[in-house]
Design a protein around this motif. Structure first.
Motif, mmCIF file in Angstrom:
data_model
loop_
_atom_site.group_PDB
_atom_site.id
_atom_site.type_symbol
_atom_site.label_atom_id
_atom_site.label_comp_id
_atom_site.label_asym_id
_atom_site.label_seq_id
_atom_site.Cartn_x
_atom_site.Cartn_y
_atom_site.Cartn_z
ATOM 1 N N ASP A 1 -39.544 67.594 -3.209
ATOM 2 C CA ASP A 1 -38.961 67.605 -1.729
ATOM 3 C C ASP A 1 -39.096 68.542 -0.815
ATOM 4 O O ASP A 1 -38.239 69.399 -0.336
ATOM 5 N N LEU B 1 -36.719 73.553 4.774
ATOM 6 C CA LEU B 1 -35.466 74.270 5.683
ATOM 7 C C LEU B 1 -34.321 74.820 4.749
ATOM 8 O O LEU B 1 -33.833 75.904 5.336
ATOM 9 N N GLU B 2 -34.642 74.932 3.520
ATOM 10 C CA GLU B 2 -33.532 75.785 2.770
ATOM 11 C C GLU B 2 -34.148 77.203 2.749
ATOM 12 O O GLU B 2 -33.571 78.123 2.796
ATOM 13 N N LEU C 1 -35.788 72.260 -5.018
ATOM 14 C CA LEU C 1 -36.574 71.214 -4.175
ATOM 15 C C LEU C 1 -38.032 71.325 -4.064
ATOM 16 O O LEU C 1 -38.389 70.258 -4.158
ATOM 17 N N LEU D 1 -39.545 68.699 2.579
ATOM 18 C CA LEU D 1 -38.778 69.163 4.013
ATOM 19 C C LEU D 1 -37.849 69.857 3.678
ATOM 20 O O LEU D 1 -37.491 70.913 4.273
ATOM 21 N N ARG D 2 -36.783 69.201 2.542
ATOM 22 C CA ARG D 2 -35.424 70.016 2.239
ATOM 23 C C ARG D 2 -35.758 71.429 2.038
ATOM 24 O O ARG D 2 -34.920 72.355 2.231
#
Lengths: 288, 279
Positions: A45, A51-52, A40, A47-48
């Protein structure tokens, strides 16, 4: 024979699905979470990815992942969060100098110039800080974004790389002596000669129009009154007065718009320059 | 005999366990679907992305891309939706999947108001012999494309080709009949200033427009009649023509505005009361 056959059936039916099952992957295992987060991150990407990475970080905290989380937040414009994370790196960390510079970058992007400058001044206390020169460049560049008095030109320019001097010099000159136009002078000029204020702010066509319209309508009003056509005299007189007053106001407004426009152009130029320079920050490429 | 029964029972139990053990990717897809159903579109996209990333055999790639496209569509991110539906099309394994993904691309284009692209894709589907049995579906979405392009007459023609769409056809014809002609409104205002506004039901504006034009027309003509040519030219240019031109623009603007009101009323009905499939 019968027993052998039954045993074969048993192992085939139980063993084969087990073998398939062994090939199944746990998508939420820490290793796979990190793998997915890396994917990601490199697909922009952010933001994702953040979070991961945070899920992984909660299980296996390490500086590299923390750096990536902070970078991801910085990329999506959450500078408050990124600054907080970059600032939490300890001096013992290998990534400390990079994190510090990213911290400065986040403060700069957050427009928190006061904290940026005080933080950069503190790096003198860090022995042999690897990017001290770049930090100083950022320190002095921030003056272009604030109303604070700039240091003398020679001292100011001495802190920048030679390849950038010419551009920085232009910015410095603009900042110390901006080519603004005076709204009061524009209004006064238009009060004396209709349209002159517009000429002053480089709106030649508007200036000519204002001059011609005011003069024509004034002339018509005068001749109409003289010929005893009072309705038309008042009509054209009113229009002439409207044009005259409107032009005075318009000239002052045009000077203000001119100032805003050149201020915008200047801020745009200094923003483009610092972005192109990545805020004098070295950065780390995790997606080679 | 005892051993035989034991082996048989063990076989039965283990086989059942394995047969009913859910595949990891299937579980993942269901998780994404659950998020989608709950309206958590961001999470649905994340889980679809995870599924696609790990699903090396592309078992669920088509479904995941379709679900991602639908999630983006629900978030009004139509361009992202189209990108994902296109990926779904590229990973489609059957002609039915190809058709479904193409229709989703068309639906997203309708909502994005990229009418030309939607019509182009519909024409392609129409020309494709593989989908010759799906003409009704193609015409249905063509009708919706025209509705969103504010071409109600063409929409009615498209729906008229489908037996089950008489309600939509009737609605489109009604809207087309109710709308004002923008050209007519503009043209009659050339001859009688304010007539266009009156035609669209804006009587006060029409009378005001007529009044201004009569006043400045009179003042202008009076100046020319009194041989004050310069006065007349200035009045003609700065007053009469300004109001005359304003009247023309106003007439057209009112027709557009009134037509928008009529179209919006129909769209409101379609959005909240029409029960069939919508883009």
């Amino acid at each position: 024979m019968k027993k052998i056959f039954l045993l074969f059936i048993f192992f085939f039916t139980t063993g084969f699905p087990q073998a398939v099952k062994q090939n199944e992957i746990n998508l939420f295992s820490p290793a796979n979470i990190k793998k997915f987060a890396d994917y990601l991150f490199c697909s922009n990407d952010y933001l994702r990815a953040a979070l991961e990475y945070e899920k992984y970080f909660s299980l296996y905290p390490n500086d590299s992942v923390k750096f990536k989380i902070a970078t991801a937040y910085s990329k999506i414009g959450d500078y408050d969060k990124s600054a907080l994370m970059f600032d939490s790196f300890t001096k013992s960390s290998e990534l400390f100098p990079y994190a510090k510079m990213e911290y400065f970058k986040s403060l700069f992007q957050e427009k928190n110039y006061f904290r940026l400058r005080s933080s950069i001044l503190n790096i003198d206390s860090i022995n042999n800080f690897r990017f001290a020169y770049q930090a100083k460049e950022l320190y002095y560049y921030s003056y272009l974004f604030t109303i604070d008095t700039l240091p003398p030109e020679s001292i100011y320019l001495a802190h920048f790389d030679k390849t950038d001097i010419r551009q920085i010099k232009n910015f410095y000159e603009w900042k110390t002596d901006p080519p603004h136009k005076s709204p009061l002078l524009a209004a006064l000029l238009s009060a004396v000669i209709p349209g002159a204020g517009k000429f002053y702010v480089d709106q030649v066509a508007d200036g000519i129009t204002a001059l011609v319209a005011t003069a024509s309508l004034g002339y018509l009003s005068y001749t109409d009154f003289k010929a005893g056509h009072y309705f038309r005299g008042w009509l054209f007189g009113g229009l002439a007065a409207g044009f005259y007053a409107g032009n005075i106001y318009g000239s002052a407004a045009a000077a203000q718009i001119y100032n805003v426009k050149i201020q915008f152009d200047f801020e745009n130029s200094i923003g483009v320059f610092i972005n192109a320079k990545n805020f004098f920050t070295p950065g780390i490429n995790f997606c080679k | 005999m005892k051993i035989t029964v034991t082996i048989f029972l063990l076989t039965l139990i283990c086989t059942a366990q394995n047969l009913f053990a859910q595949n990891e990717f299937s579980r993942q897809y269901n998780l994404a679907l659950k998020f989608y159903d709950e309206g958590k579109f961001y999470d649905a996209v994340t889980e679809c992305k995870r599924l696609i990333f790990f699903d090396a055999d592309s078992q669920y790639t088509y479904c995941a891309y379709m679900l991602m496209g639908k999630s983006y569509k629900m978030g009004a991110k139509f361009s992202d939706a189209i990108l994902n539906f296109t990926n779904a099309e590229l990973n489609a394994k059957t002609s039915d999947e190809v058709f479904q993904s193409k229709i989703e691309i068309i639906r997203a284009n309708i909502l994005r108001r990229t009418t030309d692209r939607a019509l182009q894709l519909l024409d392609e589907l129409d020309d494709d012999k593989n989908f010759s049995s799906r003409t009704a579906g193609i015409n249905y979405w063509r009708g919706w494309t025209y509705i969103f392009a504010d071409k109600w007459k063409k929409a009615a023609v498209s729906f008229s080709k489908i037996d089950s769409c008489k309600q939509l056809e009737k609605l489109c014809r009604q809207v087309d009949d109710d709308k004002y002609s923008e050209t007519f409104s503009y043209l009659i205002s050339h001859f009688i200033p304010g007539a266009g506004q009156i035609y669209t039901g804006n009587y006060v504006s029409g009378i005001l427009s007529l009044g201004w034009n009569v006043l400045w027309g009179y003042v202008t003509i009076n100046s020319f009649a009194a041989n004050r040519i310069f006065d007349g030219l200035i009045e003609l240019n700065f007053l009469w023509l300004r109001f005359y031109n304003g009247n023309l623009q106003n007439a057209q603007k009112f027709a557009v505005y009134e037509n928008q009101k009529i179209a919006n009323k129909a769209l409101y009905f379609l959005q909240f009361q029409y029960k069939g499939l919508k883009p």
